[in-house]
Design a protein around this motif. Structure first.
Motif, PDB file in Angstrom:
ATOM      1  N   GLY A  36      -8.804   9.110  -3.100  1.00 30.10           N
ATOM      2  CA  GLY A  36      -7.950   9.718  -4.104  1.00 30.10           C
ATOM      3  C   GLY A  36      -6.497   9.311  -3.917  1.00 30.10           C
ATOM      4  O   GLY A  36      -6.127   8.703  -2.918  1.00 30.10           O
ATOM      5  N   VAL A  37      -5.675   9.636  -4.888  1.00 25.94           N
ATOM      6  CA  VAL A  37      -4.248   9.333  -4.810  1.00 25.94           C
ATOM      7  C   VAL A  37      -3.443  10.528  -5.305  1.00 25.94           C
ATOM      8  O   VAL A  37      -3.836  11.208  -6.239  1.00 25.94           O
ATOM      9  N   ASP A  38      -2.355  10.791  -4.635  1.00 24.65           N
ATOM     10  CA  ASP A  38      -1.447  11.840  -5.103  1.00 24.65           C
ATOM     11  C   ASP A  38      -0.060  11.259  -5.360  1.00 24.65           C
ATOM     12  O   ASP A  38       0.911  12.005  -5.515  1.00 24.65           O
ATOM     13  N   GLU A  39       0.023   9.925  -5.361  1.00 25.56           N
ATOM     14  CA  GLU A  39       1.271   9.233  -5.670  1.00 25.56           C
ATOM     15  C   GLU A  39       0.889   7.829  -6.148  1.00 25.56           C
ATOM     16  O   GLU A  39      -0.278   7.436  -6.036  1.00 25.56           O
ATOM     17  N   PRO A  40       1.834   7.086  -6.716  1.00 24.23           N
ATOM     18  CA  PRO A  40       1.480   5.735  -7.196  1.00 24.23           C
ATOM     19  C   PRO A  40       0.828   4.897  -6.093  1.00 24.23           C
ATOM     20  O   PRO A  40       1.306   4.879  -4.962  1.00 24.23           O
ATOM     21  N   TYR A  41      -0.270   4.237  -6.436  1.00 27.45           N
ATOM     22  CA  TYR A  41      -1.038   3.454  -5.464  1.00 27.45           C
ATOM     23  C   TYR A  41      -0.507   2.034  -5.409  1.00 27.45           C
ATOM     24  O   TYR A  41      -0.356   1.376  -6.438  1.00 27.45           O
ATOM     25  N   ARG A  42      -0.239   1.554  -4.218  1.00 24.50           N
ATOM     26  CA  ARG A  42       0.209   0.184  -4.027  1.00 24.50           C
ATOM     27  C   ARG A  42      -0.786  -0.532  -3.120  1.00 24.50           C
ATOM     28  O   ARG A  42      -1.096  -0.041  -2.036  1.00 24.50           O
ATOM     29  N   LEU A  43      -1.273  -1.677  -3.583  1.00 18.91           N
ATOM     30  CA  LEU A  43      -2.294  -2.398  -2.835  1.00 18.91           C
ATOM     31  C   LEU A  43      -1.639  -3.409  -1.902  1.00 18.91           C
ATOM     32  O   LEU A  43      -1.398  -4.555  -2.263  1.00 18.91           O
ATOM     33  N   PHE A  44      -1.324  -2.972  -0.677  1.00 18.48           N
ATOM     34  CA  PHE A  44      -0.791  -3.868   0.338  1.00 18.48           C
ATOM     35  C   PHE A  44      -1.953  -4.567   1.055  1.00 18.48           C
ATOM     36  O   PHE A  44      -3.066  -4.033   1.141  1.00 18.48           O
ATOM     37  N   THR A  45      -1.690  -5.765   1.596  1.00 19.05           N
ATOM     38  CA  THR A  45      -2.742  -6.452   2.346  1.00 19.05           C
ATOM     39  C   THR A  45      -3.175  -5.631   3.559  1.00 19.05           C
ATOM     40  O   THR A  45      -4.326  -5.721   3.994  1.00 19.05           O
ATOM     41  N   ARG A  47      -3.923  -2.678   3.700  1.00 17.85           N
ATOM     42  CA  ARG A  47      -4.948  -1.695   3.352  1.00 17.85           C
ATOM     43  C   ARG A  47      -6.360  -2.225   3.623  1.00 17.85           C
ATOM     44  O   ARG A  47      -7.312  -1.455   3.696  1.00 17.85           O
ATOM     45  N   SER A  48      -6.488  -3.543   3.730  1.00 12.70           N
ATOM     46  CA  SER A  48      -7.802  -4.147   3.934  1.00 12.70           C
ATOM     47  C   SER A  48      -8.057  -4.400   5.412  1.00 12.70           C
ATOM     48  O   SER A  48      -7.258  -5.035   6.089  1.00 12.70           O
ATOM     49  N   GLU A  49      -9.201  -3.915   5.900  1.00 15.50           N
ATOM     50  CA  GLU A  49      -9.594  -4.197   7.272  1.00 15.50           C
ATOM     51  C   GLU A  49     -10.252  -5.568   7.396  1.00 15.50           C
ATOM     52  O   GLU A  49     -10.605  -6.002   8.495  1.00 15.50           O
ATOM     53  N   PHE A  50     -10.397  -6.266   6.268  1.00 14.43           N
ATOM     54  CA  PHE A  50     -11.035  -7.579   6.262  1.00 14.43           C
ATOM     55  C   PHE A  50     -10.096  -8.643   5.707  1.00 14.43           C
ATOM     56  O   PHE A  50     -10.524  -9.574   5.034  1.00 14.43           O
ATOM     57  N   ARG A  51      -8.811  -8.533   6.002  1.00 19.31           N
ATOM     58  CA  ARG A  51      -7.865  -9.435   5.355  1.00 19.31           C
ATOM     59  C   ARG A  51      -7.931 -10.861   5.881  1.00 19.31           C
ATOM     60  O   ARG A  51      -7.386 -11.766   5.251  1.00 19.31           O
ATOM     61  N   LEU A  52      -8.591 -11.099   7.017  1.00 20.69           N
ATOM     62  CA  LEU A  52      -8.826 -12.479   7.445  1.00 20.69           C
ATOM     63  C   LEU A  52      -9.948 -13.111   6.621  1.00 20.69           C
ATOM     64  O   LEU A  52      -9.939 -14.315   6.358  1.00 20.69           O
ATOM     65  N   THR A  53     -10.901 -12.298   6.237  1.00 14.52           N
ATOM     66  CA  THR A  53     -12.029 -12.781   5.438  1.00 14.52           C
ATOM     67  C   THR A  53     -11.666 -12.882   3.969  1.00 14.52           C
ATOM     68  O   THR A  53     -12.063 -13.831   3.278  1.00 14.52           O
ATOM     69  N   VAL A  54     -10.911 -11.910   3.468  1.00 16.69           N
ATOM     70  CA  VAL A  54     -10.547 -11.878   2.054  1.00 16.69           C
ATOM     71  C   VAL A  54      -9.268 -12.684   1.876  1.00 16.69           C
ATOM     72  O   VAL A  54      -8.178 -12.140   1.712  1.00 16.69           O
ATOM     73  N   ARG A  55      -9.425 -14.005   1.903  1.00 17.11           N
ATOM     74  CA  ARG A  55      -8.284 -14.909   1.832  1.00 17.11           C
ATOM     75  C   ARG A  55      -8.232 -15.588   0.477  1.00 17.11           C
ATOM     76  O   ARG A  55      -9.234 -15.676  -0.233  1.00 17.11           O
TER      77      ARG A  55
END
Length: 242
Positions: A36-45, A47-55
């Motif tokens: 859920g969100v209670d403020e504007p959502y910003r998608l920072f890298t 936030r991903s625990e797989f950011r080496l894979t999701v390149r």
């Protein structure tokens, strides 16, 4: 995602739910649905625990299968995808099976401030060094003519960071297995006395679709997840709660 799944629903086809290990869109959807969100959502890298894979460089390999399953590509596009995949495999194979002599490797290594060779080695050994580019090594060895640079870069990253990628993919596989463990929409969480009170309340409010989603709900700890699996399995077997 809403438009895609609305279209699939109209065609009476199964909805697409991207996983966190497949894309940042999957991270965004999962965060909003399970946390859920209670403020504007910003998608920072971060936030991903797989950011080496999701390149960026491997987006096609990650998402092309989904596009193919949805029938989004024509024959020409299929051929482009296959050529890209073949180029990545060829670049990796050349690195693993082509030797490079000290004389040929020396200019590349000196430019990268890397130690010189004393004898010929496979290119893959040098490609593991920091600041040493696989494309430069292939060029110096007279191999890989015609290979697209983006495919070579992907092969290089897979070589340099193989250990990190392997650990991340193992974690992604675990997440996928948890995602395959589905949770019914009408599960009576309030009756599951083996779960903590907070977990029961959070699960009843969020109604996660899978164990993977349940694992990311704040307040649901690993012990709750283990007990949740036991509770669900018991109900599937028709065993009454103790």
């Amino acid at each position: 995602m809403a438009g895609l799944n609305a279209g699939l629903a109209a065609l009476e086809r199964e909805a697409v739910v991207p996983g966190r290990e497949t894309s940042y869109l999957g991270v965004l959807v999962d965060d909003i649905v399970t946390r859920g969100v209670d403020e504007p959502y910003r998608l920072f890298t971060s936030r991903s625990e797989f950011r080496l894979t999701v390149r960026q460089d491997n987006a096609l390999r990650r998402l092309a299968p989904l596009g193919q399953s949805l029938g989004l590509f024509d024959d020409d596009e299929h051929r482009v995808i296959e050529r890209r995949f073949d180029a990545e495999v060829r670049a990796r194979d050349l690195a693993e099976h082509t030797s490079i002599r000290p004389l040929d490797a020396d200019p590349v290594l000196r430019a990268a401030h890397s130690a010189p060779l004393v004898h010929a080695v496979k290119i893959v050994e040098l490609a593991r060094r920091q600041n040493v580019a696989l494309a430069d090594l292939l060029r110096a060895a007279g191999a890989g003519d015609g290979l697209p640079l983006d495919a070579v870069v992907t092969a290089e990253l897979e070589i340099k960071y193989a250990g990190y990628f392997a650990r991340e993919r193992q974690a992604a596989d675990r997440l996928k297995r948890m995602g395959d463990f589905t949770l019914g929409e009408l599960l009576p969480y309030e009756e599951m006395r083996s779960l903590s009170i907070e977990a029961r309340q959070k699960l009843a409010a969020q109604r996660p679709r899978s164990l993977a989603q349940a694992s990311r709900i704040p307040g649901v700890n690993p012990n709750d997840l283990q007990n949740l699996v036991l509770e669900v399995e018991r109900r599937r077997r028709g065993v009454p709660a103790g």
